[in-house]
Design a protein around this motif. Structure first.
Motif, PDB file in Angstrom:
ATOM      1  N   ASN A  34      10.675  22.525 -28.078  1.00 34.39           N
ATOM      2  CA  ASN A  34      10.595  22.624 -26.499  1.00 34.39           C
ATOM      3  C   ASN A  34       9.560  23.807 -25.836  1.00 34.39           C
ATOM      4  O   ASN A  34       9.661  24.058 -25.045  1.00 34.39           O
ATOM      5  CB  ASN A  34      11.811  22.949 -26.022  1.00 34.39           C
ATOM      6  CG  ASN A  34      12.814  21.910 -26.472  1.00 34.39           C
ATOM      7  OD1 ASN A  34      12.558  20.569 -26.003  1.00 34.39           O
ATOM      8  ND2 ASN A  34      14.066  22.112 -27.020  1.00 34.39           N
TER       9      ASN A  34
ATOM     10  N   ARG B 285       8.105  30.515 -18.792  1.00 34.69           N
ATOM     11  CA  ARG B 285       9.071  31.600 -18.494  1.00 34.69           C
ATOM     12  C   ARG B 285       8.257  32.683 -19.617  1.00 34.69           C
ATOM     13  O   ARG B 285       8.033  32.713 -20.477  1.00 34.69           O
ATOM     14  CB  ARG B 285      10.326  31.529 -19.064  1.00 34.69           C
ATOM     15  CG  ARG B 285      11.379  32.470 -18.726  1.00 34.69           C
ATOM     16  CD  ARG B 285      12.708  32.065 -19.322  1.00 34.69           C
ATOM     17  NE  ARG B 285      13.599  33.223 -18.769  1.00 34.69           N
ATOM     18  CZ  ARG B 285      13.880  34.311 -19.620  1.00 34.69           C
ATOM     19  NH1 ARG B 285      13.043  34.693 -20.774  1.00 34.69           N
ATOM     20  NH2 ARG B 285      14.708  35.438 -18.955  1.00 34.69           N
TER      21      ARG B 285
ATOM     22  N   LEU C 197       3.532  15.780 -21.538  1.00 38.08           N
ATOM     23  CA  LEU C 197       3.902  15.319 -22.736  1.00 38.08           C
ATOM     24  C   LEU C 197       2.779  14.249 -23.583  1.00 38.08           C
ATOM     25  O   LEU C 197       2.925  14.421 -24.872  1.00 38.08           O
ATOM     26  CB  LEU C 197       5.460  14.374 -22.326  1.00 38.08           C
ATOM     27  CG  LEU C 197       6.561  14.921 -22.014  1.00 38.08           C
ATOM     28  CD1 LEU C 197       7.229  14.140 -21.490  1.00 38.08           C
ATOM     29  CD2 LEU C 197       7.076  16.146 -23.131  1.00 38.08           C
TER      30      LEU C 197
ATOM     31  N   ARG D 113       9.096  26.894 -27.177  1.00 40.37           N
ATOM     32  CA  ARG D 113       9.826  28.082 -26.976  1.00 40.37           C
ATOM     33  C   ARG D 113       9.491  29.154 -27.814  1.00 40.37           C
ATOM     34  O   ARG D 113       9.438  28.692 -29.006  1.00 40.37           O
ATOM     35  CB  ARG D 113      11.366  27.837 -26.676  1.00 40.37           C
ATOM     36  CG  ARG D 113      12.082  27.285 -25.692  1.00 40.37           C
ATOM     37  CD  ARG D 113      12.183  28.255 -24.485  1.00 40.37           C
ATOM     38  NE  ARG D 113      12.568  27.190 -23.205  1.00 40.37           N
ATOM     39  CZ  ARG D 113      12.886  27.884 -22.112  1.00 40.37           C
ATOM     40  NH1 ARG D 113      12.796  29.306 -21.872  1.00 40.37           N
ATOM     41  NH2 ARG D 113      13.179  27.295 -21.084  1.00 40.37           N
TER      42      ARG D 113
ATOM     43  N   GLY E 220       8.229  27.374 -22.625  1.00 43.49           N
ATOM     44  CA  GLY E 220       8.885  25.936 -21.760  1.00 43.49           C
ATOM     45  C   GLY E 220       7.922  25.164 -21.069  1.00 43.49           C
ATOM     46  O   GLY E 220       6.716  25.411 -21.341  1.00 43.49           O
ATOM     47  N   ARG E 221       8.466  24.217 -20.456  1.00 45.79           N
ATOM     48  CA  ARG E 221       7.731  23.404 -19.260  1.00 45.79           C
ATOM     49  C   ARG E 221       8.237  23.360 -18.252  1.00 45.79           C
ATOM     50  O   ARG E 221       8.942  22.687 -17.550  1.00 45.79           O
ATOM     51  CB  ARG E 221       7.584  21.915 -20.099  1.00 45.79           C
ATOM     52  CG  ARG E 221       7.527  21.740 -21.422  1.00 45.79           C
ATOM     53  CD  ARG E 221       7.744  20.386 -21.854  1.00 45.79           C
ATOM     54  NE  ARG E 221       7.686  19.869 -23.281  1.00 45.79           N
ATOM     55  CZ  ARG E 221       8.507  19.873 -24.187  1.00 45.79           C
ATOM     56  NH1 ARG E 221       9.721  20.062 -23.634  1.00 45.79           N
ATOM     57  NH2 ARG E 221       8.480  19.488 -25.423  1.00 45.79           N
ATOM     58  N   TYR E 222       7.796  24.265 -17.291  1.00 46.45           N
ATOM     59  CA  TYR E 222       8.480  24.548 -16.083  1.00 46.45           C
ATOM     60  C   TYR E 222       7.292  24.007 -14.955  1.00 46.45           C
ATOM     61  O   TYR E 222       6.396  24.724 -14.340  1.00 46.45           O
ATOM     62  CB  TYR E 222       8.704  25.880 -15.603  1.00 46.45           C
ATOM     63  CG  TYR E 222       9.984  26.664 -16.501  1.00 46.45           C
ATOM     64  CD1 TYR E 222      10.998  26.534 -15.843  1.00 46.45           C
ATOM     65  CD2 TYR E 222       9.591  27.099 -17.605  1.00 46.45           C
ATOM     66  CE1 TYR E 222      12.380  26.897 -16.647  1.00 46.45           C
ATOM     67  CE2 TYR E 222      10.634  27.711 -18.462  1.00 46.45           C
ATOM     68  CZ  TYR E 222      11.936  27.530 -17.956  1.00 46.45           C
ATOM     69  OH  TYR E 222      13.042  28.166 -18.776  1.00 46.45           O
ATOM     70  N   VAL E 223       7.412  22.633 -14.729  1.00 47.40           N
ATOM     71  CA  VAL E 223       6.261  21.925 -13.976  1.00 47.40           C
ATOM     72  C   VAL E 223       7.086  20.884 -13.113  1.00 47.40           C
ATOM     73  O   VAL E 223       8.483  20.381 -13.726  1.00 47.40           O
ATOM     74  CB  VAL E 223       5.214  21.186 -14.763  1.00 47.40           C
ATOM     75  CG1 VAL E 223       4.578  22.358 -15.463  1.00 47.40           C
ATOM     76  CG2 VAL E 223       5.663  20.401 -15.844  1.00 47.40           C
TER      77      VAL E 223
ATOM     78  N   MET F 234       5.098  16.214 -15.810  1.00 53.45           N
ATOM     79  CA  MET F 234       5.689  16.079 -17.090  1.00 53.45           C
ATOM     80  C   MET F 234       4.988  15.038 -17.787  1.00 53.45           C
ATOM     81  O   MET F 234       4.802  15.226 -19.110  1.00 53.45           O
ATOM     82  CB  MET F 234       7.290  15.748 -16.928  1.00 53.45           C
ATOM     83  CG  MET F 234       8.159  17.108 -16.692  1.00 53.45           C
ATOM     84  SD  MET F 234       7.877  18.167 -17.829  1.00 53.45           S
ATOM     85  CE  MET F 234       8.535  17.506 -19.507  1.00 53.45           C
TER      86      MET F 234
ATOM     87  N   GLY G 293      10.315  36.196 -15.509  1.00 51.84           N
ATOM     88  CA  GLY G 293      10.277  35.039 -14.700  1.00 51.84           C
ATOM     89  C   GLY G 293       9.599  33.837 -14.903  1.00 51.84           C
ATOM     90  O   GLY G 293       8.998  33.522 -16.118  1.00 51.84           O
ATOM     91  N   ILE G 294       9.346  32.855 -14.026  1.00 53.09           N
ATOM     92  CA  ILE G 294       8.876  31.560 -14.094  1.00 53.09           C
ATOM     93  C   ILE G 294       7.558  31.572 -13.045  1.00 53.09           C
ATOM     94  O   ILE G 294       7.836  31.480 -11.883  1.00 53.09           O
ATOM     95  CB  ILE G 294      10.027  30.495 -13.798  1.00 53.09           C
ATOM     96  CG1 ILE G 294      11.039  30.718 -15.008  1.00 53.09           C
ATOM     97  CG2 ILE G 294       9.261  29.184 -13.881  1.00 53.09           C
ATOM     98  CD1 ILE G 294      12.330  29.999 -14.728  1.00 53.09           C
ATOM     99  N   LEU G 295       6.481  31.142 -13.754  1.00 49.82           N
ATOM    100  CA  LEU G 295       5.159  30.853 -13.067  1.00 49.82           C
ATOM    101  C   LEU G 295       4.443  30.247 -13.956  1.00 49.82           C
ATOM    102  O   LEU G 295       4.234  30.177 -15.131  1.00 49.82           O
ATOM    103  CB  LEU G 295       4.570  32.306 -12.774  1.00 49.82           C
ATOM    104  CG  LEU G 295       3.275  32.273 -11.662  1.00 49.82           C
ATOM    105  CD1 LEU G 295       3.902  31.507 -10.609  1.00 49.82           C
ATOM    106  CD2 LEU G 295       2.581  33.446 -11.645  1.00 49.82           C
TER     107      LEU G 295
END
Lengths: 397, 268
Positions: free
Chosen positions: A8, A286, A28, A10, A16-19, A24, A280-282
């Protein structure tokens, strides 16, 4: 340990993949394409051929005799990424990504840039491979990095001025992501550092890992032993990950990252995400970020545009958390004086980014004593910074 | 709570009309002014309110929403102060669903569990967190489920049949179909494929499908309303409110809402 990230993306709890959902499918698809080439010898044969004949690799590992004398202690070697084509380590990553883009049939390349080094490297290889290139650059950075802007234009790239937010690197990355969302099917987003959504932190690290592989072979040949420490400056952290990666399992080798302390980590004006930030997430991952008590992103500050970013690659956050790497910092003033010192002692004009690693290397050299052995990544050359230095010295050129 | 959302759509079905969803940025230009606008939305024809939580780096939004967010931040807006708007709104309205819309970092910083509790306590019904795709929203989804809140997912033209089950698994309330690839407020693309996508997502999820991104005018809203269960307009309203004030924004809202009547219905 060097098998991170997991499936994933990590590194421990980082990455991670915060989009947005729109992105996505493209990330992928990128992940799948990267998996394909990762074990494909013909891809790496292409990579090696360009690395040798176009980039000029391997870059030398140079014994910095006069810096060593000055440090009054450990032997200091410099990994000379400044001698690469286009003047920095950035091109290693761009080479890998654009060869991948070519295999994916993408002809429109976008990139973000701060100091302009990643933009120039991207524009350079896009020219060589016959691809269209659009570079997003903050309006503030365009103003302070004019020579690189002109270089990109000469190379046929379009430079888009970004005026949103603070008009610096983080905003350029926002705008590149916005462009990618809109034109995902024909566009390859060439991220310049070990940050962003998975697979970028892993992929960029893998392309930069050539630095550490060469370094290990070179130091074993020169000194017949591993170094006590490897030191590198950190903005997003790609040159540091590149030189660290090969040494991660060599537990006795200290890995030291130097963040930009700007006007001091106890002020509001620095870019030291690990020293002065919180997780944080940007921008898709993360990681440690400079942020206020409400989770809004704080502006970063550094005299060097390439370190002027409020985040850091997630693998560094992880190495920091588990204690495998140490993270220290260096102020604007220290970096500027180290820039001049290195230039005078070694006849090497370092990039202002790389100059951040010099004071901490010298401190460590003195602590380790004459039997110590340190390698510092000279990640780029400082020709692009002479205007900035002249301004700071009050000299008109 | 999801029951407000369910009731809203049940009521809409009876009236053979598409719903109308209005997005406003919480705290733009300040707390009082945006609260006044919010309170006036239901009587102007808004069925569901999307309440934006500002973020410094809204990478999925265009300039209109980004600038609105920066104005809101400048006036001191926080996640808590946006939730306070919901509290104040609920004093006079207990039926219109409120859906928060924002980015992960401010709520990650607050803690997902604290955010879920505060959201429930404020009388909010659900949230759309743009940069939490299904792969990353597990922790927040669990916290939301505990309170009966809807974590609403986005589906896009690139969400193919292979990915759709992942997107709709665990989603509650409705599915938000992003009809155009791009950022908020950008030009609207072709509508040809919308009706097909809406049917596909509705069948797969068993939930209402609201459609947004790029809808700016009553004519466009009317076109999208033909297939969507509800139509979302954001940037056009935010822009109107910023440039011409509350009355002009509400006038636009009324026109947009009127345009979401289905062609064969007898009135709204």
């Amino acid at each position: 340990m060097s098998n991170y990230p997991d499936e994933n993306g990590r590194f421990g709890s980082y990455g991670g993949r915060y989009v947005a959902e729109t992105l996505m499918p493209p990330i992928l698809a990128l992940e799948a394409a990267y998996k394909d080439v990762r074990n494909d010898p013909s891809f790496w044969a292409d990579f090696d051929r360009f690395a040798k004949h176009y980039v000029g690799r391997p870059s030398p590992l140079y014994f910095a005799e006069r810096l060593t004398e000055h440090g009054k202690g450990a032997k200091i070697y410099l990994k000379r990424e400044d001698l690469n084509h286009t003047g920095a380590h950035k091109i290693n990553n761009v080479l890998g990504q654009l060869l991948l883009a070519k295999r994916m049939g993408k002809k429109r390349i976008i990139a973000e840039t701060g100091a302009g080094q990643h933009g120039v490297a991207t524009a350079t290889l896009a020219a060589r491979l016959g691809m269209d290139c659009i570079v997003f650059m903050g309006a503030v950075d365009i103003e302070r990095q004019k020579p690189n802007v002109f270089r990109m234009k000469l190379l046929g790239a379009e430079v888009r001025s970004v005026t949103s937010g603070t008009s610096t690197l983080k905003d350029a990355m926002n705008d590149a992501l916005r462009d990618w969302v809109t034109h995902a099917s024909e566009t390859f987003y060439c991220i310049g550092t070990v940050a962003g959504p998975h697979p970028y932190p892993e992929m960029v690290r893998d392309f930069q890992a050539i630095i550490g592989r060469e370094t290990k072979a070179q130091i074993l040949k020169a000194e017949n032993r591993l170094p006590d420490a490897v030191v590198a400056c950190i903005g997003g952290g790609s040159n540091a990950m590149g030189i660290f990666h090969e040494f991660i399992d060599d537990k006795k080798v200290r890995l030291i990252g130097v963040e930009a302390a700007g006007r001091g980590v106890d002020t509001d004006e620095h870019a030291a995400s690990l020293t002065g930030g919180a997780p944080g997430i940007l921008h898709g991952n993360r990681t440690y970020l400079l942020q206020d008590e409400h989770g809004q992103i704080n502006d970063a500050h550094s005299v060097s545009a390439g370190l002027d970013y409020p985040g850091i690659g997630p693998e560094h956050s992880y190495l920091h958390e588990i204690g495998r790497a140490e993270y220290v910092s260096c102020t604007d003033a220290e970096a500027v004086s180290a820039f001049q010192l290195c230039t005078k002692l070694e006849g090497i004009i370092p990039a202002l980014e790389s100059a951040h690693a010099i004071p901490r290397t010298l401190n460590l050299a003195s602590k380790l004593g004459e039997h110590g052995l340190i390698i510092m990544n000279m990640s780029g050359r400082g020709d692009k910074d002479v205007n900035t230095i002249a301004n700071l010295m009050g000299v008109e050129i | 709570m999801t029951h407000r959302i369910e009731k809203t759509f049940a009521h809409l079905n009876a009236a053979t009309q598409s719903g109308f969803v209005a997005y406003i940025m919480g705290g733009d230009p300040d707390h009082e002014a945006s609260l006044e606008l919010m309170k006036a939305l239901p009587s102007a024809g808004v069925d569901i309110i999307e309440l934006g939580m500002p973020f410094t780096d809204p990478a999925a939004d265009g300039p209109v929403i980004e600038l609105a967010g920066l104005r809101a931040l400048k006036s001191g807006t926080t996640v808590r102060s946006v939730l306070d708007m919901a509290v104040a709104f609920r004093k006079g309205n207990d039926t219109t669903p409120i859906i928060l819309m924002g980015y992960a970092n401010p709520i990650h910083h607050m803690g997902y569990a604290s955010f879920a509790t505060a959201t429930k306590d404020a009388g909010v019904d659900g949230a759309i967190i743009v940069d939490l795709p299904p792969e990353e929203d597990g922790e927040l989804r669990t916290a939301f489920e505990k309170h009966g809140l809807a974590l609403i997912r986005l589906a896009t033209p690139t969400t193919d049949d292979a990915r759709l089950p992942k997107v709709i698994a665990g989603t509650k309330g409705f599915v938000y179909y992003v009809s155009a690839l791009g950022i908020t407020g950008a030009a609207k693309g072709e509508n040809v494929a919308i009706s097909e996508a809406v049917t596909r997502i509705r069948t797969a999820s068993g939930l209402p499908v609201v459609v947004g991104f790029g809808v700016k005018t009553p004519a466009q809203a009317s076109e999208v309303a033909r297939s969507a269960d509800a139509v979302v307009v954001g940037s056009a309203i935010v822009d109107k409110f910023h440039k011409e004030g509350k009355d002009a924004a509400l006038d636009l809202v009324q026109k947009l809402s009127a345009a979401t009547l289905k062609p064969n219905s007898n009135g709204k």
